[in-house]
Design a protein around this motif. Structure first.
Motif, short mmCIF file in Angstrom:
data_model
loop_
_atom_site.label_atom_id
_atom_site.label_comp_id
_atom_site.label_asym_id
_atom_site.label_seq_id
_atom_site.Cartn_x
_atom_site.Cartn_y
_atom_site.Cartn_z
N TRP A 231 0.90 -1.18 -0.06
CA TRP A 231 0.02 -0.11 0.01
C TRP A 231 0.90 1.16 -0.02
O TRP A 231 2.10 1.07 0.49
CB TRP A 231 -0.92 -0.01 1.32
CG TRP A 231 -1.96 -0.91 1.13
CD1 TRP A 231 -1.93 -2.24 1.27
CD2 TRP A 231 -3.50 -0.44 0.77
NE1 TRP A 231 -3.39 -2.80 1.11
CE2 TRP A 231 -4.19 -1.79 0.82
CE3 TRP A 231 -3.92 0.89 0.56
CZ2 TRP A 231 -5.43 -1.72 0.67
CZ3 TRP A 231 -5.52 0.66 0.09
CH2 TRP A 231 -6.17 -0.54 0.22
N VAL A 232 0.22 2.44 -0.65
CA VAL A 232 0.76 3.59 -0.58
C VAL A 232 -0.02 4.38 0.36
O VAL A 232 -1.08 4.91 0.17
CB VAL A 232 0.96 4.43 -1.72
CG1 VAL A 232 1.58 5.86 -1.56
CG2 VAL A 232 1.90 3.75 -2.81
N ASP A 233 0.57 4.83 1.48
CA ASP A 233 -0.16 5.55 2.64
C ASP A 233 0.25 6.99 2.53
O ASP A 233 1.10 7.52 3.00
CB ASP A 233 0.31 5.03 4.07
CG ASP A 233 -0.57 5.56 5.16
OD1 ASP A 233 -1.50 6.30 4.88
OD2 ASP A 233 -0.28 5.34 6.35
N VAL B 7 -1.64 0.31 8.55
CA VAL B 7 -1.37 -0.33 7.11
C VAL B 7 -0.07 -1.02 7.29
O VAL B 7 0.98 -0.13 7.31
CB VAL B 7 -1.25 0.51 6.20
CG1 VAL B 7 -1.17 0.07 4.75
CG2 VAL B 7 -2.54 1.35 6.08
N PRO B 8 0.20 -2.24 7.57
CA PRO B 8 1.59 -2.88 7.59
C PRO B 8 2.16 -3.01 6.30
O PRO B 8 1.64 -3.10 5.22
CB PRO B 8 1.27 -4.35 8.20
CG PRO B 8 -0.34 -4.45 7.63
CD PRO B 8 -0.82 -3.27 7.73
N ALA C 114 4.86 3.06 -8.36
CA ALA C 114 5.26 1.95 -9.01
C ALA C 114 5.59 0.83 -8.31
O ALA C 114 5.77 -0.23 -8.99
CB ALA C 114 6.51 2.37 -9.86
N LYS C 115 5.90 0.99 -6.88
CA LYS C 115 6.30 -0.35 -5.87
C LYS C 115 4.99 -0.95 -5.39
O LYS C 115 5.22 -1.70 -4.70
CB LYS C 115 7.36 0.30 -5.10
CG LYS C 115 8.47 0.84 -5.46
CD LYS C 115 9.58 1.40 -4.52
CE LYS C 115 10.81 1.80 -5.05
NZ LYS C 115 11.54 2.38 -3.88
N CYS C 116 3.89 -0.26 -5.51
CA CYS C 116 2.71 -0.85 -4.94
C CYS C 116 1.45 -0.93 -5.76
O CYS C 116 1.42 -0.55 -6.91
CB CYS C 116 2.25 0.20 -3.73
SG CYS C 116 3.74 0.55 -2.51
N ASP C 117 0.58 -1.87 -5.05
CA ASP C 117 -0.81 -2.10 -5.81
C ASP C 117 -1.66 -1.33 -5.30
O ASP C 117 -2.77 -1.25 -6.16
CB ASP C 117 -1.01 -3.66 -5.71
CG ASP C 117 0.37 -4.60 -6.33
OD1 ASP C 117 0.81 -4.22 -7.26
OD2 ASP C 117 0.45 -5.42 -5.61
N LYS C 118 -1.77 -0.99 -4.09
CA LYS C 118 -2.84 -0.15 -3.59
C LYS C 118 -2.42 1.18 -3.20
O LYS C 118 -1.30 1.74 -2.86
CB LYS C 118 -3.42 -1.02 -2.11
CG LYS C 118 -4.04 -2.23 -2.55
CD LYS C 118 -5.17 -2.27 -3.39
CE LYS C 118 -5.87 -3.66 -3.60
NZ LYS C 118 -7.02 -3.55 -4.33
#
Length: 870
Positions: free
Chosen positions: A727-729, A746-747, A761-765
């Motif tokens: 995730w991107v917080d 969010v872990p 680019a490194k996350c899906d959410k």
């Protein structure tokens, strides 16, 4: 007092020049004289090649701030003290001489105060020839091989030039030479150059004009005029010598010729053939010029001098041997070299009598020149049509055709750097800088006569070839006098013996005479035969030469026909280009008009845009000012209402507590009445004791006591099905902690304060934390979630799929209005606990919502301390 300019137009108007004729500004040059040893202080400094600076001398007043005033003036070129007469001539006068030989007029004059070096610049000194001798030397160096015989050109009384044939020119030449020899008692070839000006014309550099028309003949005429006390005098006029009653010189008048050029009527114009002869004429007039000794200058010029060089040129005929006898083909050009008298102030010269009168006339003529330049500049720059007062002075009237006609005008400003001339030099600089803004029409090129070029050299080549062939065939050698040949042939005949018969029986005389006559007959017959042979050979040679000439003529005609065809094709091409130019000019005019319209519209729109932007800016400023006022009023009213509400709530709480206490007292009494026996009634407890045993009801005040702290329970984590995803917080830097029971956790998330493509680019959410105030005044936190996709261009895209809302609500306190059932509840009855609660709201915002949306990341649960029961 200055004359008032006339408002009526002149009787004769100069021909109107075309509006598209090109113009050139008056060329103004500055020359600084070296400082004399007696003058220690210098007030002029040369900054660069085009700028000089004037500063006030020590004795002058300073400005208000205590500093000296310094002014700079710019010219076309500045000549310092180290530059020579040749440098000045090459830059200023040489182009005027080139234009003179090409048939164009020119005017060169020196201007400045007394003693600034004007006469030295124009005339020069021994070993340092000035502009005038250098101009004469350049003219004769250029046309020396192409000069016409003397008196081939003859001046008339109307400023024109006539052409004489060879016979008339020969007779005129013999008559003038005889008159000159009788007057001077010295042959023309034996006259010596005067030593006082021999060094002035001894110029080492032989500069000449390139590309001189070699198919024309030239003649130079010079004249010398003096303007003294606003009268014009001819310095070359030969007055009748009367020792008893010498006649004063007669003044001349100005007239206008058919080409609207001004000239001096009755002025002496002398034809000269060499530089020495021309400078001899100038020096003779220079001796007659009026000079005087003043306080400022030992040899001060008391008049304006004008030395005019007139060049007449005419083309040769088709054979290239004689001058073309057509007056329309004669081109006359003129170069005027003017040495103006210096302006002076009478309080410095201490002039009296004639000197005072001369100074007044000099200053008046220079003031008229300045007035004419000012009005001419105003007419050209402002588009006015004021009349220029040329006739107010002989000086300006004489050169009217230069400023209103066409030609080149050059002015050399001479200045003396000494401190005493500072005020006069300042006025001279201002006038010179203003003169640069006046424009003069550019002279046009003379038309081509239409004859074949190279006629002179072709004729000379023909004569050389004829002489060579006659010499090869034994004919007369070129250069041998025909009379000498005849005399040599007569001397070859045998002498005739004496024919006297003294005796009748003399038989010897007659046979001797017969024999001598027979010899003479035989010699004559031989000479006739030789002559016939020479005639035949010469005739054959002429036939051969005629054939060669015809062949050359045919070849020349063929070349001419080719040239004519080429010229015709060029003419057709020129016509086509002219039509194209006209079309393009028409298109350019249309485009210029369209551009003008668009520019006007653009300016109008820009003005409207500026007015609208100013109006919008004012509205925004008014809006911001109104918002700030409203926010201030709202904040002030909110504080007031909060205080008022707290006061009312506290009063209402006290009132309700009192009512509740009264009801409790009544219930206790009623219970005591019902339960106790009639005979045995206990003593009524005091009110204070009941209050002590009675449990206290918590009340809300402005400064409530802190509740006892209860250790919090351990936090709980709620895991979602998507806990394994990255995730991107995205939490902005201004976000506040929610302090709620359920906090987002969010872990393994990348926490950012600003969204970046590298983190996406490194996350899906993707999850965005957004906070705002709710309608009830409490903080509301929204968690906006989405999926991250990769685009075709290599970037990242986010599709939002879910929104979670976390909102905290205040529990009902003592200040809230209780329901009627709660109000009537007995005080010791058990009631539910009041605590802070968390409300979680979920909604879907994506167009493509998946069924059974997951909860997302887990949450941390915190236990808050409970309040005690009342």
């Amino acid at each position: 007092m200055m004359k008032q300019t006339r408002t009526k137009p002149p009787r004769r108007h100069a021909p109107k020049k075309p509006s598209n004729q090109q113009k050139d500004p008056v060329g103004v040059y500055c020359r600084v004289r070296p400082l004399s040893p007696s003058d220690q202080e210098c007030c002029i400094e040369v900054i660069n090649e085009t700028t000089v600076q004037l500063h006030q001398p020590d004795g002058c007043k300073v400005n208000r701030n205590g500093e000296y005033k310094e002014t700079q003036y710019s010219f076309k070129k500045v000549f310092g003290t180290l530059q020579t007469q040749k440098d000045l001539f090459d830059f200023v006068a040489k182009p005027l001489v080139e234009d003179l030989i090409r048939g164009k007029n020119g005017l060169l004059f020196t201007y400045g105060v007394t003693g600034s070096g004007k006469t030295y610049t124009m005339t020069g000194s021994p070993g340092q020839g000035g502009l005038l001798p250098r101009c004469l030397s350049m003219i004769f160096n250029s046309i020396s091989r192409f000069q016409a015989k003397k008196y081939t050109f003859k001046t008339d009384d109307k400023n024109g030039i006539e052409i004489q044939n060879e016979v008339d020119a020969l007779l005129e030449r013999q008559r003038r030479e005889a008159q000159t020899q009788v007057a001077t008692r010295t042959p023309m070839r034996q006259r010596m150059v005067e030593p006082e000006f021999a060094d002035m014309i001894n110029i080492e550099d032989n500069c000449n004009v390139e590309e001189v028309d070699e198919d024309s003949v030239y003649s130079v005429f010079v004249s010398y005029i003096e303007i003294y006390n606003n009268y014009m005098y001819d310095l070359l006029e030969e007055a009748a010598i009367d020792p008893i009653r010498p006649k004063p010189p007669q003044s001349k008048i100005l007239r206008e010729d058919q080409h609207h050029n001004m000239y001096v009527a009755g002025c002496t114009e002398v034809e000269v053939k060499t530089t020495e002869e021309a400078f001899d004429v100038f020096w003779k007039g220079q001796k007659r010029r009026r000079i005087a000794n003043t306080t400022l200058n030992r040899e001060s010029s008391r008049s304006h001098s004008v030395f005019m060089i007139k060049l007449a040129q005419a083309p040769l005929d088709a054979d290239g041997d004689n001058v073309l006898q057509e007056k329309e083909q004669v081109t006359v050009s003129q170069l005027s070299l003017v040495d103006l008298a210096g302006s002076e102030r009478t309080n410095r010269t201490k002039a009296e009598g004639n000197r005072l009168r001369e100074a007044g006339n000099i200053n008046q003529s220079l003031m008229t020149l300045r007035t004419c330049i000012e009005i001419l500049r105003e007419n050209q720059m402002c588009g006015t049509n004021k009349m220029v007062p040329y006739r107010d002075s002989k000086l300006t009237h004489m050169f009217k055709n230069y400023f209103d006609g066409e030609g080149k005008v050059r002015m050399i400003v001479c200045v003396n750097p000494k401190a005493d001339d500072h005020e006069e030099s300042l006025q001279v600089m201002r006038f010179a800088e203003m003169t640069q803004e006046v424009e003069i029409a550019r002279p046009v090129d003379k038309p081509i006569c239409g004859l074949t070029p190279g006629r002179r050299y072709r004729n000379q080549a023909f004569k050389d070839e004829l002489s060579r062939r006659l010499e090869d065939r034994g004919g007369p050698v070129n250069g041998v006098d025909e009379q000498a040949v005849i005399e040599m042939l007569i001397q070859s005949f045998p002498p005739i013996p004496s024919c006297e018969l003294l005796d009748v029986n003399d038989d010897m005389t007659l046979p001797q005479i017969i024999e001598a006559l027979e010899k003479r007959r035989r010699i004559r017959q031989m000479m006739a035969e030789e002559f016939n042979k020479s005639v035949v050979s010469f005739r054959g040679m002429l036939h051969e030469l005629n054939g060669v000439v015809n062949a050359k003529d045919n070849l020349a005609q063929g070349r001419m026909s080719e040239k004519e065809r080429a010229i015709m094709s060029q003419k057709s091409e020129i016509e086509r280009l002219e039509k194209k130019v006209k079309t393009l000019e028409y298109k350019i005019d249309i485009l210029e008009k369209t551009t003008t319209i668009y520019e006007e519209e653009k300016r109008t729109l820009q003005n409207d845009l500026e007015s609208q932007s100013q109006k919008l800016h004012r509205q925004l400023s008014d809006k911001r000012r109104l918002e700030s006022r409203i926010n201030g009023m709202v904040a002030e009213n909110a504080v007031k209402w909060e205080k008022e509400c707290e006061r009312r709530v506290a009063a209402k709480q006290i009132e309700m507590q009192n009512k509740l206490w009264v009801k409790d007292e009544k219930l206790k009494q009623l219970k005591a009445i019902v339960t106790e026996s009639k005979g045995d009634r206990p003593e009524r407890p005091s009110r204070e004791r009941d209050r002590e045993r009675e449990p206290k009801v918590p009340t809300r005040s402005i400064s409530p006591s802190p509740a006892p702290t209860v250790p919090p329970v351990h936090t709980r984590h709620r895991r979602s099905r998507s806990a394994g995803e990255r995730w991107v917080d995205h939490k902005p830097s201004g976000s506040l902690e929610t302090d709620t029971v359920m906090q987002p956790h969010v872990p393994n998330a990348i926490k950012v304060s600003v969204a970046s493509e590298k983190a996406l680019a490194k996350c899906d959410k993707y999850m965005l934390t957004h906070q705002q105030l709710a309608s009830d005044g409490e903080m509301e936190t929204k968690l906006i979630k989405g999926d991250v996709f990769r685009t075709r261009g290599g970037g990242q895209s986010v599709q939002f799929t879910d929104i979670e809302t976390l909102r905290q609500e205040s529990p009902p306190g003592n200040g809230r209005k209780r329901r009627s059932s709660e109000t009537n509840r007995p005080p010791l009855a058990e009631s539910t606990e009041s605590e802070w609660t968390d409300v979680e709201t979920r909604c879907s915002v994506a167009m493509e919502m998946r069924a059974g949306s997951n909860l997302g990341p887990g949450y941390q649960h915190h236990a808050l301390p409970k309040r005690r029961k009342p």
